[in-house]
Design an enzyme around this catalytic site. Structure first.
Site, short mmCIF file in Angstrom:
data_model
loop_
_atom_site.label_atom_id
_atom_site.label_comp_id
_atom_site.label_asym_id
_atom_site.label_seq_id
_atom_site.Cartn_x
_atom_site.Cartn_y
_atom_site.Cartn_z
CE1 TYR A 168 -3.28 -2.91 1.32
CE2 TYR A 168 -2.09 -2.78 3.51
CZ TYR A 168 -2.81 -3.47 2.66
OH TYR A 168 -3.70 -4.57 2.95
CB CYS A 195 15.58 -12.84 -1.92
SG CYS A 195 16.69 -12.73 -3.30
#
Ligand SMILES: Cc1ncc(COP(=O)(O)O)c(C=O)c1O
Length: 266
Positions: A168, A195
C-alpha cells in the site's frame, strides 16, 4: 491507496449499485434468509469523516426506497470499519469522539428526514483498535550508504512480518530503541532481509544516528502485520510478546525450522 479502498464501483468487493434492487428483492423473497438491514465498508485507514457521511446519506435514502417498495424497514445499519489512525507525525485523524458524534448525528438526522425508525448501528473497527497497540522490534544489520542518494538501514525482518509498504505504500515512524532519547540526525530508508527490492519497511524516516546491532522499534505495527505474515524465503516468523505494567509475557513463540517442515509428507 487503491488497494485499501473498497467502497467504489471498480472493486471486487460488494454489490454494484445496478444490482442492489435485484439483491434486495431476492433476499426478501428467500424463505431461508432473514434480512436485517444494510452494510457498507468503504476501505481502510480513512482519515476523513466525510466519506462516511456521504455513504450514510446514500444508504439511508436507499433504505427509504426499500421501505416504499417492499414495506420493509431496516433494523440494522453497519457502516463497516476503516477508521484511520495516526501512523506518522504529519497524520492527524479525527478523534474517536468526533467519528462517533458526526456519524450518529448524520444517521439520526437522515432517519428523521426520511421518516425511518433509527436502526441499530454496527461499527467494525479493526485497525483503530489494535494498530497502535503493537510495536515491532528489529535488529539492525547492514547499513548501506549511497552518497547523495540514500542510506539503507537493513533489519532482520521486513515484508515477511510487515508487507504494508510493498502493498500500500504505507508509512510508519521508527525509533532507535536502545537510544530512544537521542535526537534524529538524518533520513534513512529501512529495508528488510528478504530477496526483493520491494522489501522496504519504511521509505524515508527521520532516525537518530543508527548503527549495526541497534534495535529499531517500528510504531503502529499492531494491525495488518501479524495476520499478513508469511514464511517467504523460508523465513521463520517472529515471536509475539504482550507487555503490561512493565511485565512481559510471551504469547507466541518464535518459529523453528521444524515448524517450516511440519506439513511436509515426503
Ligand atoms: C467488511 C470489513 N469490515 C471491517 C474491516 C476492518 O477495517 P479496518 O481495520 O480498516 O477498521 C474490514 C477490513 O478489511 C472489512 O473487510
Amino acid at each position: 491507496h487503491e488497494y485499501n479502498t473498497t467502497g467504489i464501483t471498480d472493486s471486487k468487493f460488494g454489490l454494484t449499485r445496478t444490482t442492489w434492487d435485484e439483491a434486495v428483492a431476492t433476499a426478501l423473497a428467500a424463505p431461508n434468509l432473514n434480512v436485517d438491514g444494510l452494510h457498507f465498508h468503504l476501505g481502510s485507514q480513512i482519515l476523513e469523516i466525510d466519506p462516511y457521511r456521504k455513504a450514510i446519506e446514500v444508504m439511508l435514502s436507499y433504505a427509504a426506497e426499500i421501505k416504499q417498495q417492499h414495506g420493509f424497514e431496516i433494523k440494522i445499519l453497519s457502516i463497516g470499519g476503516g477508521f484511520g489512525v495516526r501512523y506518522t507525525m504529519d497524520e492527524d485523524p479525527p478523534p474517536i469522539a468526533a467519528w462517533a458524534e458526526i456519524i450518529s448525528d448524520e444517521i439520526t438526522r437522515r432517519c428523521h428526514d426520511l421518516k425511518l425508525s433509527l436502526p441499530r448501528l454496527i461499527i467494525e473497527p479493526g485497525r483503530a483498535i489494535v494498530a497502535r497497540a503493537g510495536t515491532a522490534l528489529y535488529r539492525v544489520g547492514v547499513i548501506k550508504d549511497i552518497p547523495g542518494i540514500r542510506r539503507y538501514v537493513c533489519v532482520d525482518g521486513g515484508m515477511g512480518d510487515n508487507i504494508r509498504y510493498p502493498m500500500y505504500g504505507a508509512r510508519q515512524e521508527a525509533l532507535v530503541a536502545n537510544r530512544a532519547a537521542a535526537n534524529a540526525t538524518g533520513r534513512v530508508t529501512v529495508a528488510g532481509k528478504y530477496c526483493e527490492s520491494g522489501d522496504i519497511l519504511i521509505k524515508e524516516v527521520e532516525l537518530a544516528d543508527v548503527k549495526t546491532g541497534d534495535i529499531l522499534a517500528v510504531a503502529g505495527s499492531g494491525a495488518y502485520c501479524i495476520p499478513m505474515q508469511s514464511n517467504y524465503n523460508a523465513s521463520r516468523r517472529p515471536p509475539i510478546v504482550f507487555v503490561r505494567d512493565g511485565k512481559a509475557r510471551l504469547v507466541r513463540r518464535r518459529e523453528t525450522l521444524e515448524d517450516l517442515t511440519r506439513c511436509d509428507t515426503a
